[in-house]
Design an enzyme around this catalytic site. Sequence first.
Site, mmCIF file in Angstrom:
data_model
loop_
_atom_site.group_PDB
_atom_site.id
_atom_site.type_symbol
_atom_site.label_atom_id
_atom_site.label_comp_id
_atom_site.label_asym_id
_atom_site.label_seq_id
_atom_site.Cartn_x
_atom_site.Cartn_y
_atom_site.Cartn_z
ATOM 1 N N SER A 39 0.789 -1.231 0.000
ATOM 2 C CA SER A 39 0.000 0.000 0.000
ATOM 3 C C SER A 39 0.822 1.283 0.000
ATOM 4 O O SER A 39 0.305 2.340 -0.340
ATOM 5 C CB SER A 39 -0.956 0.022 1.192
ATOM 6 N N LYS A 80 0.789 4.645 6.618
ATOM 7 C CA LYS A 80 0.119 5.460 5.592
ATOM 8 C C LYS A 80 0.685 6.878 5.635
ATOM 9 O O LYS A 80 1.463 7.232 6.508
ATOM 10 C CB LYS A 80 -1.406 5.532 5.830
#
Length: 190
Positions: A39, A80
């Site tokens: 990700s 993230k």
Amino acid sequence: MSVLKQEAWEWTKAIIIGMLIIVVIRSLVVTNYSVSGQSMQPTLHNSDKVLVSKISYTLGEIDRLDVLVFHSDENEDYVKRIIGLPGDVITYYNDKLFINDKRVEEPFLHSYDAYQDPNDRLTENFTLQTLTGRLRIPEDSYFVLGDNRRQSLDSRYFKFVKKDDIVGKVVARYWPLDTATIDFTGKSPE
């Protein structure tokens, strides 16, 4: 006490103190994580080892575009990038990020340009309101996205990250050695 026993005792004390310092630093100041998944590519890759500063946000501010680690639940942490801060209004249109109606550059995404069909979007169009039902990011909450927008479970799915769930800021990638860095902006060195 003999000189040998005195020397052994001094070494033992030094080792014990050193171990205590390591335990304190690891639990309060910095810890290491292993990245799992795709990700955050191309910034971070699966199995990269990173150092996370636990005090960065205690002593300083949480900044837009920082890479952070946060608890998603009791057993799993995510890595993230912070896109939106409390009070921000977020819009994504034609692969361009707008925060509070101002365009924000994302240089860490430029490496996708060579692989992407110009007609395909890296990030689908959205507004914060269509995703979350809220016009602005709530107090003590943050909107995060993975750099690999097509394969990231992020705020587009679970909405906001609470400040209390943030472990800390990723300050360095130390493994693999050939990609070690402290820069996660994607900007070219001048």
